[in-house]
Design a protein around this motif. Sequence first.
Motif, PDB file in Angstrom:
ATOM      1  N   ILE A 147       0.851  -1.200   0.000  1.00  0.00           N
ATOM      2  CA  ILE A 147       0.000   0.000   0.000  1.00  0.00           C
ATOM      3  C   ILE A 147       0.879   1.239   0.000  1.00  0.00           C
ATOM      4  O   ILE A 147       1.850   1.309   0.743  1.00  0.00           O
ATOM      5  CB  ILE A 147      -0.851   0.048   1.301  1.00  0.00           C
ATOM      6  CG1 ILE A 147      -1.646  -1.242   1.486  1.00  0.00           C
ATOM      7  CG2 ILE A 147      -1.729   1.280   1.369  1.00  0.00           C
ATOM      8  CD1 ILE A 147      -2.762  -1.428   0.518  1.00  0.00           C
ATOM      9  N   ASN A 148       0.486   2.176  -0.809  1.00  0.00           N
ATOM     10  CA  ASN A 148       1.160   3.476  -0.736  1.00  0.00           C
ATOM     11  C   ASN A 148       0.590   4.205   0.492  1.00  0.00           C
ATOM     12  O   ASN A 148      -0.611   4.468   0.545  1.00  0.00           O
ATOM     13  CB  ASN A 148       0.844   4.249  -2.026  1.00  0.00           C
ATOM     14  CG  ASN A 148       1.484   5.616  -2.040  1.00  0.00           C
ATOM     15  OD1 ASN A 148       1.995   6.077  -1.017  1.00  0.00           O
ATOM     16  ND2 ASN A 148       1.464   6.247  -3.196  1.00  0.00           N
TER      17      ASN A 148
ATOM     18  N   ARG B 209      -3.506   5.308   2.115  1.00  0.00           N
ATOM     19  CA  ARG B 209      -4.020   4.295   3.027  1.00  0.00           C
ATOM     20  C   ARG B 209      -5.504   4.467   3.360  1.00  0.00           C
ATOM     21  O   ARG B 209      -6.267   3.524   3.277  1.00  0.00           O
ATOM     22  CB  ARG B 209      -3.201   4.313   4.323  1.00  0.00           C
ATOM     23  CG  ARG B 209      -3.629   3.220   5.263  1.00  0.00           C
ATOM     24  CD  ARG B 209      -2.757   3.132   6.449  1.00  0.00           C
ATOM     25  NE  ARG B 209      -1.370   2.930   6.043  1.00  0.00           N
ATOM     26  CZ  ARG B 209      -0.355   2.932   6.895  1.00  0.00           C
ATOM     27  NH1 ARG B 209      -0.583   3.134   8.165  1.00  0.00           N
ATOM     28  NH2 ARG B 209       0.869   2.756   6.481  1.00  0.00           N
ATOM     29  N   GLU B 210      -5.896   5.708   3.709  1.00  0.00           N
ATOM     30  CA  GLU B 210      -7.312   5.878   4.109  1.00  0.00           C
ATOM     31  C   GLU B 210      -8.244   5.974   2.904  1.00  0.00           C
ATOM     32  O   GLU B 210      -9.408   5.634   2.990  1.00  0.00           O
ATOM     33  CB  GLU B 210      -7.473   7.084   5.020  1.00  0.00           C
ATOM     34  CG  GLU B 210      -7.343   6.753   6.518  1.00  0.00           C
ATOM     35  CD  GLU B 210      -8.166   5.531   6.962  1.00  0.00           C
ATOM     36  OE1 GLU B 210      -9.398   5.577   6.822  1.00  0.00           O
ATOM     37  OE2 GLU B 210      -7.593   4.526   7.418  1.00  0.00           O
ATOM     38  N   ARG B 211      -7.685   6.397   1.783  1.00  0.00           N
ATOM     39  CA  ARG B 211      -8.535   6.552   0.597  1.00  0.00           C
ATOM     40  C   ARG B 211      -9.009   5.212   0.062  1.00  0.00           C
ATOM     41  O   ARG B 211     -10.011   5.137  -0.647  1.00  0.00           O
ATOM     42  CB  ARG B 211      -7.793   7.316  -0.501  1.00  0.00           C
ATOM     43  CG  ARG B 211      -7.547   8.772  -0.144  1.00  0.00           C
ATOM     44  CD  ARG B 211      -6.850   9.483  -1.250  1.00  0.00           C
ATOM     45  NE  ARG B 211      -7.666   9.534  -2.464  1.00  0.00           N
ATOM     46  CZ  ARG B 211      -7.163   9.679  -3.691  1.00  0.00           C
ATOM     47  NH1 ARG B 211      -5.868   9.776  -3.857  1.00  0.00           N
ATOM     48  NH2 ARG B 211      -7.958   9.726  -4.734  1.00  0.00           N
TER      49      ARG B 211
ATOM     50  N   VAL C  21      -6.148  -1.340   7.454  1.00  0.00           N
ATOM     51  CA  VAL C  21      -5.065  -1.954   6.683  1.00  0.00           C
ATOM     52  C   VAL C  21      -3.732  -1.645   7.364  1.00  0.00           C
ATOM     53  O   VAL C  21      -3.553  -0.584   7.943  1.00  0.00           O
ATOM     54  CB  VAL C  21      -5.050  -1.443   5.221  1.00  0.00           C
ATOM     55  CG1 VAL C  21      -4.778   0.039   5.154  1.00  0.00           C
ATOM     56  CG2 VAL C  21      -4.032  -2.206   4.388  1.00  0.00           C
ATOM     57  N   GLU C  22      -2.843  -2.620   7.309  1.00  0.00           N
ATOM     58  CA  GLU C  22      -1.490  -2.412   7.842  1.00  0.00           C
ATOM     59  C   GLU C  22      -0.515  -2.728   6.725  1.00  0.00           C
ATOM     60  O   GLU C  22      -0.784  -3.607   5.907  1.00  0.00           O
ATOM     61  CB  GLU C  22      -1.223  -3.376   8.997  1.00  0.00           C
ATOM     62  CG  GLU C  22      -1.973  -3.025  10.260  1.00  0.00           C
ATOM     63  CD  GLU C  22      -1.976  -4.196  11.244  1.00  0.00           C
ATOM     64  OE1 GLU C  22      -1.272  -5.194  10.987  1.00  0.00           O
ATOM     65  OE2 GLU C  22      -2.693  -4.096  12.233  1.00  0.00           O
TER      66      GLU C  22
ATOM     67  N   GLY D 142       3.906  -6.510   0.630  1.00  0.00           N
ATOM     68  CA  GLY D 142       2.468  -6.722   0.679  1.00  0.00           C
ATOM     69  C   GLY D 142       1.746  -5.967   1.780  1.00  0.00           C
ATOM     70  O   GLY D 142       2.287  -5.040   2.407  1.00  0.00           O
ATOM     71  N   ALA D 143       0.493  -6.384   1.963  1.00  0.00           N
ATOM     72  CA  ALA D 143      -0.377  -5.669   2.907  1.00  0.00           C
ATOM     73  C   ALA D 143      -1.135  -6.663   3.778  1.00  0.00           C
ATOM     74  O   ALA D 143      -1.302  -7.829   3.415  1.00  0.00           O
ATOM     75  CB  ALA D 143      -1.362  -4.807   2.130  1.00  0.00           C
TER      76      ALA D 143
END
Length: 548
Positions: A482-483, A487-489, A522-523, A529-530
């Motif tokens: 994840i960029n 993250r919140e978008r 998400v972390e 990866g995520a």
Amino acid sequence: MKLEDEAHELELIAKALQIISKEISYQGLAKALLREALSYCGVARGGVLLSEGGELLAKVDASFPRERAKFFTSYPAAREIRLPADLGERVLNRRETVIRHATWEDSALIDPAEPPPRNITQLCLPLVHQEWTIGVLYLEAERGEEIFTPRCVWVMSMLASQAAVSFESVSLFEALRETNMWMVKGQEIGRMGSYRWNTRTLLSRASRECYRIFDIDLEINPVPFEVFKSCVHPDDFPALEQAIAEAVSTKSPFSQEYRVVHRDGTILSVAAVGQFDLGPSGDVELEGIITDITERKAAEQALTDARNELARAVRLASLGELAGSIIHEINQPLTGIIMSAEACLRWLARDHVEPSEARKSAVRVIEQGHRASDVITGLKSLVRNAQLNFTKIDINDAVEKVLLLSKRELERAGVILRIDFDRTLPNIAADLVQIQQVVLNLVRNAIEAMADVEGRSRILTASSKAADGHVSVTITDTGVGINPANRERLFDALYTTKESGLGLGLSICRKIVTVHGGRLWVEENTTHGATFAFVLPLCQSIQISGRN
Ligand code: ADP
């Protein structure tokens, strides 16, 4: 001179002095002095000049209007009063009273309305105030008349002295007038009025601008509280009254915004501030400032309106995007349906009908129909709260079933599946189908995130554990990751980085988990990866509709 004549004359002098002393403007003072002097001496020509030689300006400084360095008046009207050099030297510099014979060329009245007689006698007195020559009194008569007798000169010097004394009051008054003018002008420009309110008598004294702000007649002075109250918007008065009462009881600074209603219905917004002190009467008074903030409020409102308009435009734009995505998502299966249905018809129209091929096409029609229907169901659950059907579920079992369903997909994508479940977890109350939809979505996203990964293992790890009154489920992948900036978008509806993505999956998942009383986030993985994780509460306060 007879006694009664003398008494009469003294009366005249007293009256003249009184008239001069009453003047409160430079012009008025000059005129009064000239009028009284002409009338006492019985001459027809003369003038008074205030402020000569600049000394006056130096003396009175701020109060004397600089743009008008001198004031003069004359009879008959003249363009200017200018003393001949020798007369000026004696009167202005040496402060002598001079009587002298001269010809008309030496008259101090320049360009008079009526020409002077050929030969004249001049009387010229300095107006001296505290060591300064502040002007001159100039009279002229036709030579031959014995007008400027010693007594006359004596009376004139008395009038001149009085005028010089009055000059002081005029200066003070002018200074006051000017300061007041500045204040009135300043308050008018700043739309700000000052007031003093006596807390015992409930009467207010206020500046002119306050009268404008409140639309109160200037004659009402002081202003009774009832008049003030009648100007305040009835909806705002209770709060204002309370603020005043609080400030009065604690003697703390007062500050309140409220609306004022004018007689023609105009409504102004004002901000009032004030503080308490003892007034001249010994009563406690509230002294302060009231500012007309109508324009500021209007600007604030315009800004809010503009912001709302922008938010609406953004929403509309999102709607447009959403509509675009919906069209795309639905159009694909619809095109497929048409094509498959046409193929089906073609198989049936052949000379040798091919029922098995026609059947295949018909099956594809059904599949595509389901896909379109799924998209619509997904959208529905985003825009409207789907009816939740809570039952007691085993979360491990629920996740495992989804993984089983995705087995072929995982295999096709070359993904290794790892399971790390806490098998001791108690059942929880949840809507099984909805939770499985969340897991399915996370698994699909994980597979897609690993699709382009080369040179390392594609591993999907599903784990569960108990966590502080909750059960937690995590789906970890070794994908692109994840960029952090986005993250919140990711959870915003319509946010997608995929070419054919709808960007609805995660927003629907988060909504489902939230209505379950849980949380989804998400972390970023430390390596690749995520990890998407969600928690669901162990105990549900929501009524359980089914049994298990
Ligand atoms: P969609 O899958 O249709 O794009 P989602 O709401 O499910 O919609 O996901 C939004 C975006 O979040 C995806 O486009 C992707 O960029 C990102 N995303 C979701 N899951 C993952 C993941 N496991 N790894 C990396 N990015 C992800």
